[in-house]
Design a protein around this motif. Structure first.
Motif, PDB file in Angstrom:
ATOM      1  N   ASP B   8       0.832  -0.675  -0.328  1.00 32.75           N
ATOM      2  CA  ASP B   8       0.048  -0.238   0.334  1.00 32.75           C
ATOM      3  C   ASP B   8       1.286   1.633   0.120  1.00 32.75           C
ATOM      4  OD1 ASP B   8      -3.438   0.788   1.162  1.00 32.75           O
ATOM      5  OD2 ASP B   8      -1.508   2.511   1.444  1.00 32.75           O
ATOM      6  N   SER B  10      -0.315   4.137   0.694  1.00 31.75           N
ATOM      7  CA  SER B  10      -0.791   5.124   1.136  1.00 31.75           C
ATOM      8  C   SER B  10      -0.771   5.670   2.888  1.00 31.75           C
ATOM      9  CB  SER B  10      -1.921   5.772   0.094  1.00 31.75           C
ATOM     10  OG  SER B  10      -2.437   7.295   0.609  1.00 31.75           O
ATOM     11  N   CYS B  11      -2.416   5.110   2.789  1.00 32.61           N
ATOM     12  CA  CYS B  11      -2.875   5.611   4.181  1.00 32.61           C
ATOM     13  C   CYS B  11      -2.622   4.124   5.004  1.00 32.61           C
ATOM     14  CB  CYS B  11      -4.031   5.569   4.560  1.00 32.61           C
ATOM     15  SG  CYS B  11      -4.525   7.282   3.983  1.00 32.61           S
ATOM     16  N   LEU B  12      -2.559   2.943   4.512  1.00 27.92           N
ATOM     17  CA  LEU B  12      -2.176   1.450   5.490  1.00 27.92           C
ATOM     18  C   LEU B  12      -0.871   1.328   5.388  1.00 27.92           C
ATOM     19  CD1 LEU B  12      -5.227  -0.114   5.315  1.00 27.92           C
ATOM     20  CD2 LEU B  12      -4.156   1.424   6.941  1.00 27.92           C
ATOM     21  N   ARG B  13       0.357   2.285   4.789  1.00 28.93           N
ATOM     22  CA  ARG B  13       1.888   2.122   4.319  1.00 28.93           C
ATOM     23  C   ARG B  13       2.505   0.664   5.112  1.00 28.93           C
ATOM     24  NH1 ARG B  13       5.994   6.252   4.521  1.00 28.93           N
ATOM     25  NH2 ARG B  13       4.553   7.909   4.814  1.00 28.93           N
TER      26      ARG B  13
END
Lengths: 403, 100
Positions: B8, B10-13
């Protein structure tokens, strides 16, 4: 099994628990909004964040205890924190005289870190501190202002867990609860689309949006919180009020709208590229316009109010919002507004059009900073204008989004 | 079985990894995971519209979602899982994918 206040059925797309309206937002919005309101250290916004969290948390917990008088208060407070996606809280080391609240897992401590490329220079868990102060006062049967929370350790700074010291508190504004609501009835969803909003809402209602065993909600490819609307409202409106005192009101409003744009890019973008979207909503999307309608239907499950598309073309969107949470909260906190206050909604609506018509979200672009900059600095980008505002006395909020 | 993996961005990197494996056999992957985690795997399912998604969770370590998209599974690490546990869990999952 968690011990919680029940969710209360409420019209116009509001999600209410224990008398407090709740709205879903993701870690990126939580990061960017907090970064925005903390921009100017002279504004003293850390205390506002703390007090806003304390006010809403206390109101919800007291309502929960009224509903469940036989249940242990500590369990209610800890379970509520986890259920709403804030993390895990341990109140075992508190007493009527104070003590320490341990936070083994924290949305604000941990989940904001993926939103930045470097390290934080200051704590991020001001919300946790406010919640901890409210929870300790609630558990020991004390008034809301009895404690303040002071951050002693924060995961955002590398600590393995958060730790909040309870100190003497101070009075602060209370939560307005559900605030004011419109007497107008929303029209039915837009008819000229293949998107079936009631079916989407029914499908989304079956998904599990409760915090997991860590008290976190990884969903739609983002880390969600089922957060207090009045928390967002208080810190946003107090930010604009304090900025206005320095002659920067319009700048503050622009910054909050920018936070809404960021929210749209990450939350809406995350949703529209998620497996959940592909399973539930994408099969109904025959045209690009349907992507807008599908996202609007999804927004109507987030507790933000009832969004209705009135007019949609590739270069224009007219959107009406019945009981947008910003207007409801403003009216409850301050009375009628002199200016539009729905900055999150304005940024979100423009961001939605940017995602669909500029970023080409249907082609699944990588939602990184380069994409954000390319879209939102494009000459083709959309922006919102407020045509009506419920906070100013209109029956609904209306946004006109155009290039 | 060959597979590819995407993390991921983005936000769940750092937490979410999506594996794509043509011809993915979810039953066999789950069977491998049950064996590897001996009684710790909690299984359930969710109906996402017309799609049935199978979820397998080891508490405080990870969740695997199967069936959301054809030939795809998602691994979502729990935040509490240490880097070593995450590496181990990815290795076990990849072994399960390779063995099916």
């Amino acid at each position: 099994m968690r011990t919680l206040a029940s969710y209360q059925p409420t019209p116009h797309g509001k999600n209410v628990m224990g008398g407090e309206p709740l709205v879903f937002h993701c870690n990126y919005y939580n990061y960017f909004l907090q970064k925005t309101v903390l921009l100017d250290e002279q504004l003293g916004m850390e205390a506002v964040i703390h007090d806003a969290a304390r006010a809403s948390a206390y109101a919800l917990l007291v309502a929960a205890a009224r509903e469940r008088p036989a249940d242990p208060r500590r369990k209610i407070a800890e379970d509520t924190f986890a259920q709403l996606g804030f993390g895990r809280l341990d109140l075992s080391a508190t007493s009527p005289d104070g003590g320490t609240v341990h936070v083994p897992m924290s949305h604000y401590g941990f989940a904001l870190r993926p939103a930045i490329s470097g390290e934080f220079a200051r704590p991020q868990s001001y919300f946790d501190a406010g919640y901890a102060a409210a929870a300790a006062a609630f558990v020991h049967g004390l008034p809301v202002e009895r404690f303040a929370g002071t951050i002693e350790a924060c995961m955002a700074l590398g600590a393995p867990a958060g730790r909040i010291a309870l100190t003497a508190g101070h009075p602060a504004p209370l939560s307005p609860g559900i605030g004011a609501h419109t007497k107008d009835t929303p029209p039915p969803p837009y008819a000229r689309t293949s998107v079936d909003e009631p079916a989407i809402l029914a499908a989304l209602a079956t998904l599990d949006f409760a915090g997991n065993e860590e008290g976190l909600i990884p969903r739609f490819g983002v880390m969600l919180t089922d957060h207090f609307a009045n928390f967002y409202n208080r810190i946003s409106f107090e930010f604009t009020r304090r900025m206005a005192d320095t002659g920067l009101l319009e700048g503050a409003e622009d910054l909050l709208t920018e936070a809404g744009l960021r929210c749209a890019f990450h939350t809406f973008g995350g949703i529209m590229t998620s497996a959940e979207w592909d399973a539930v909503i994408r099969p109904q999307c025959k045209t690009r316009e349907d992507w807008v309608h599908g996202m609007v239907a999804t927004v109507n499950a987030l507790g933000w109010g009832t969004w209705r598309v009135i007019e949609l073309a590739p270069d224009r969107l007219v959107l009406r919002i019945y009981d947008d949470y910003e207007s409801c909260g403003y009216l409850g906190m301050y009375g009628r507004a002199e200016r539009p206050v729905s900055h999150l909604a304005a940024g979100g609506a423009a961001g939605l059009m940017n995602l669909v018509y500029v970023a080409g979200i249907a082609e699944r672009p990588v939602l990184d900073y380069a994409c954000y900059a390319g879209v939102f600095e494009s000459a083709e980008r959309f922006s919102s204008q407020s045509a009506r505002s419920m906070a100013m006395g209109d029956g609904y909020t209306e946004l006109v989004v155009s290039r | 079985m060959t597979f590819s993996v995407a993390s991921d961005p983005s936000c769940l990197r750092g937490l979410r990894f999506v594996y794509t494996a043509p011809g993915l056999d979810g039953d066999r992957v789950l069977a491998q995971l049950r064996t590897a985690y001996r009684g710790k795997l909690v299984e359930g399912h969710e109906q996402w519209g017309e799609v049935l998604v199978r979820r397998a969770i080891v508490q405080f370590r990870f969740e695997v979602q199967l069936g959301a998209r054809p030939d795809e599974l998602a691994l979502i690490h729990r935040v509490s899982a240490s880097p070593a546990q995450r590496a181990t869990d990815r290795a076990i999952l990849e072994l399960a994918l390779g063995a099916t």
